[in-house]
Scaffold this motif. Structure first.
Motif, PDB file in Angstrom:
ATOM      1  N   VAL A 178       0.835  -1.355   0.013  1.00  0.00           N
ATOM      2  CA  VAL A 178      -0.029  -0.129  -0.087  1.00  0.00           C
ATOM      3  C   VAL A 178       0.801   1.269  -0.028  1.00  0.00           C
ATOM      4  CG1 VAL A 178      -1.622   1.202   1.378  1.00  0.00           C
ATOM      5  CG2 VAL A 178      -1.806  -1.160   1.251  1.00  0.00           C
ATOM      6  N   GLY A 179       0.461   2.257  -0.929  1.00  0.00           N
ATOM      7  CA  GLY A 179       1.457   3.327  -1.040  1.00  0.00           C
ATOM      8  C   GLY A 179       2.343   2.969  -1.969  1.00  0.00           C
ATOM      9  N   ALA A 180       2.970   2.166  -2.290  1.00  0.00           N
ATOM     10  CA  ALA A 180       3.997   1.948  -3.015  1.00  0.00           C
ATOM     11  C   ALA A 180       3.606   1.916  -4.664  1.00  0.00           C
ATOM     12  CB  ALA A 180       5.068   0.933  -2.756  1.00  0.00           C
ATOM     13  N   VAL A 181       2.504   1.067  -4.840  1.00  0.00           N
ATOM     14  CA  VAL A 181       1.960   0.999  -6.192  1.00  0.00           C
ATOM     15  C   VAL A 181       0.191   1.200  -5.980  1.00  0.00           C
ATOM     16  CG1 VAL A 181       3.677  -0.445  -7.096  1.00  0.00           C
ATOM     17  CG2 VAL A 181       1.976  -1.352  -5.723  1.00  0.00           C
ATOM     18  N   LEU A 257       8.201  -8.773   0.246  1.00  0.00           N
ATOM     19  CA  LEU A 257       7.387  -7.691   0.464  1.00  0.00           C
ATOM     20  C   LEU A 257       7.875  -6.586   1.537  1.00  0.00           C
ATOM     21  CD1 LEU A 257       3.995  -9.498   0.205  1.00  0.00           C
ATOM     22  CD2 LEU A 257       4.583  -7.695  -1.354  1.00  0.00           C
ATOM     23  N   VAL A 258       8.095  -7.386   2.649  1.00  0.00           N
ATOM     24  CA  VAL A 258       8.570  -6.305   3.801  1.00  0.00           C
ATOM     25  C   VAL A 258       9.831  -5.709   3.352  1.00  0.00           C
ATOM     26  CG1 VAL A 258       9.377  -6.413   6.249  1.00  0.00           C
ATOM     27  CG2 VAL A 258       7.444  -7.861   5.574  1.00  0.00           C
ATOM     28  N   SER A 259      10.646  -6.325   2.750  1.00  0.00           N
ATOM     29  CA  SER A 259      11.939  -5.607   2.366  1.00  0.00           C
ATOM     30  C   SER A 259      11.756  -4.551   1.209  1.00  0.00           C
ATOM     31  CB  SER A 259      13.041  -6.647   1.701  1.00  0.00           C
ATOM     32  OG  SER A 259      12.552  -7.079   0.695  1.00  0.00           O
ATOM     33  N   MET A 272      -0.497 -12.596   5.248  1.00  0.00           N
ATOM     34  CA  MET A 272       0.809 -12.050   4.943  1.00  0.00           C
ATOM     35  C   MET A 272       0.372 -10.585   5.422  1.00  0.00           C
ATOM     36  SD  MET A 272       1.653 -12.940   1.169  1.00  0.00           S
ATOM     37  CE  MET A 272       2.043 -14.746   0.676  1.00  0.00           C
ATOM     38  N   ASP A 273      -0.665  -9.920   5.216  1.00  0.00           N
ATOM     39  CA  ASP A 273      -0.976  -8.681   5.713  1.00  0.00           C
ATOM     40  C   ASP A 273      -0.661  -8.561   7.152  1.00  0.00           C
ATOM     41  OD1 ASP A 273      -1.708  -8.235   3.087  1.00  0.00           O
ATOM     42  OD2 ASP A 273      -3.888  -8.318   3.445  1.00  0.00           O
ATOM     43  N   LYS A 279       5.799  -5.881  11.113  1.00  0.00           N
ATOM     44  CA  LYS A 279       7.029  -5.696  10.749  1.00  0.00           C
ATOM     45  C   LYS A 279       7.060  -4.131  10.164  1.00  0.00           C
ATOM     46  CE  LYS A 279      10.062  -8.333  10.624  1.00  0.00           C
ATOM     47  NZ  LYS A 279      10.644  -8.868  11.890  1.00  0.00           N
ATOM     48  N   GLY A 280       5.759  -3.442  10.306  1.00  0.00           N
ATOM     49  CA  GLY A 280       5.945  -2.016  10.165  1.00  0.00           C
ATOM     50  C   GLY A 280       5.460  -1.637   8.472  1.00  0.00           C
ATOM     51  N   VAL A 281       5.109  -2.747   7.874  1.00  0.00           N
ATOM     52  CA  VAL A 281       4.821  -2.536   6.479  1.00  0.00           C
ATOM     53  C   VAL A 281       3.554  -2.729   6.260  1.00  0.00           C
ATOM     54  CG1 VAL A 281       5.477  -3.350   4.180  1.00  0.00           C
ATOM     55  CG2 VAL A 281       7.349  -3.108   5.767  1.00  0.00           C
ATOM     56  N   LYS A 282       2.846  -1.931   5.631  1.00  0.00           N
ATOM     57  CA  LYS A 282       1.252  -2.307   5.085  1.00  0.00           C
ATOM     58  C   LYS A 282       1.174  -2.671   3.734  1.00  0.00           C
ATOM     59  CE  LYS A 282      -3.352   0.037   5.096  1.00  0.00           C
ATOM     60  NZ  LYS A 282      -3.936   1.362   5.323  1.00  0.00           N
TER      61      LYS A 282
END
Length: 395
Positions: A178-181, A257-259, A272-273, A279-282
């Motif tokens: 989310v936010g990246a694409v 995804l997290v990296s 996965m979400d 891990k601080g990634v949405k």
């Protein structure tokens, strides 16, 4: 998988087993979770043996319970409490590859296992192999509370018995950062050249072929050899050209995804979400407009179960509405029990259209029941599915 992270035993007609390999990420590495099915919430009462009924000869609940199941369903303290209250001591062997299931249960010492796991893809096949014993509502009263979508084959038989307990369900769809694409609307969106190198999928034939068939509008259960080798393979070749690296397992999917190494993940899971958020990634997992692969993890009892009284109690416990709601809220998956829906967490409720859930399960998700191992007219076979994926990877 074998699809590491895919679904399907060596005799498994299709193999959509992937999400059962749920892994907890610890320090950036995939750490295997503790076993078994979650059981949060109050225990359901074990079925009471009735004179003359199927449970009449069972011993009292208590003693050993031998489980041959998938790693990753983390065992909560509440379930440990239930085991202690019932006087049950569990002995666990983890399934590491799906093709092991028929081999282990049919092999030397296989008769010591009380329970194992299957799903909509393999249940009918497992029954044919003699790996499971159908259960009745007398033995497992909680079966009466299953949602209508699971009161049909392959879970329920024509004679009213059940092949197992589908206590949790979900889908294999498309996960994105989310936010990246942008949120994809269609499976075709990830084939856009601008996302080259930003896409990945798990290295699993059956999941990827199943998703590709849905992406091009073909029912996996009626897929022909010509369709497999034509539009489905073409779509997979386009996907392969977009892929940065194949993920060997679900843990690797999450790590990519997290990296931030990739932004789109095929064969994505809502679980996965939840892990990525820790891990601080949405991330967000969606079913694109063409649909997604549905699955229902199903606990079954073996015909040789040495402790059937505990196996039936375990199965019934999973179908307690409060237990089913709590465990699926934790996993961000759907409950098999209708009465569990009002008890779900707000976060879990937001994931699925529970106000129209039966339509969603029957029309949005495709609960594939597998491909034949022997030729059946023009239908694609399991071996052809495996071969096609290998050809795509080697192209």
């Amino acid at each position: 998988m074998v699809d590491p992270g895919a679904r399907g035993p060596s005799g498994d007609p299709s193999g959509f087993l992937s999400r059962r390999r749920f892994l907890n990420l610890a320090g950036g590495t995939a750490a295997a979770g503790l076993l078994t099915a979650c059981g949060l919430g109050k225990s359901a009462t074990a079925p009471t043996p009735k004179p003359g009924g199927a449970s009449a000869s069972l011993a009292p609940v208590g003693g050993d319970l031998n489980l041959y199941v998938w790693q990753g369903y983390e065992e909560p303290d509440d379930f440990k409490t239930w085991l202690k209250q019932e006087g049950i001591t569990e002995h666990v062997k983890y399934i590491t590859q799906p093709e092991e299931v028929p081999t282990v249960l049919k092999g030397p010492g296989g008769d010591k296992w009380d329970m194992s796991y299957g799903d909509n893809v393999v249940l009918s096949y497992y029954k044919t192999l003699g790996l499971l014993t159908p259960m009745t509502v007398e033995q497992v009263p909680g079966l009466k509370g299953l949602m209508p979508a699971f009161q049909v084959a392959p879970w329920k038989n024509d004679d009213g018995t059940y092949n197992g307990v589908p206590w949790t369900w979900g889908f294999s769809g498309l996960t994105y950062r989310v936010g990246a694409v942008p949120e994809p609307q269609s499976w075709q969106d990830i084939l856009n050249p601008k996302y080259k190198g930003r896409v990945s999928t798990v290295d699993g034939a059956t999941n990827n072929v199943g998703i590709a068939s849905i992406a091009v509008g073909i029912d996996p259960d009626t897929m022909t050899t010509a369709q497999l080798q034509g539009p489905i393979k073409d779509w997979l070749l386009k996907l392969k050209s977009q892929i940065r690296a194949l993920a060997p397992s679900i843990g690797d999917q999450i790590s990519l995804l997290v990296s931030g190494d990739v932004d789109y993940m095929v064969v994505g899971l809502t679980f996965m979400d939840a892990v990525a958020a820790k891990k601080g990634v949405k991330t967000k997992t969606i079913a694109p407009s063409e649909g997604a692969l549905g699955w229902a993890d199903t606990t079954f009892i073996t015909p040789t179960a040495p402790n059937p009284q505990n196996a039936y109690a375990f199965a019934n416990h999973l179908l307690d509405p409060a237990t089913d709601a709590s465990s699926n809220s934790e996993l961000q998956q759907g409950p098999g029990v209708q009465a569990s829906i009002p008890m779900l967490s707000a976060a879990d409720t937001a994931l699925y259209p529970f106000d129209d859930i039966n339509n969603y399960l029957q029309n949005t998700l495709t609960f594939n029941q597998g491909w034949p191992h022997q030729p059946e007219g023009d239908r694609a076979t399991y071996d052809q599915v495996i071969q096609t994926w290998e050809e795509v990877k080697g192209s």
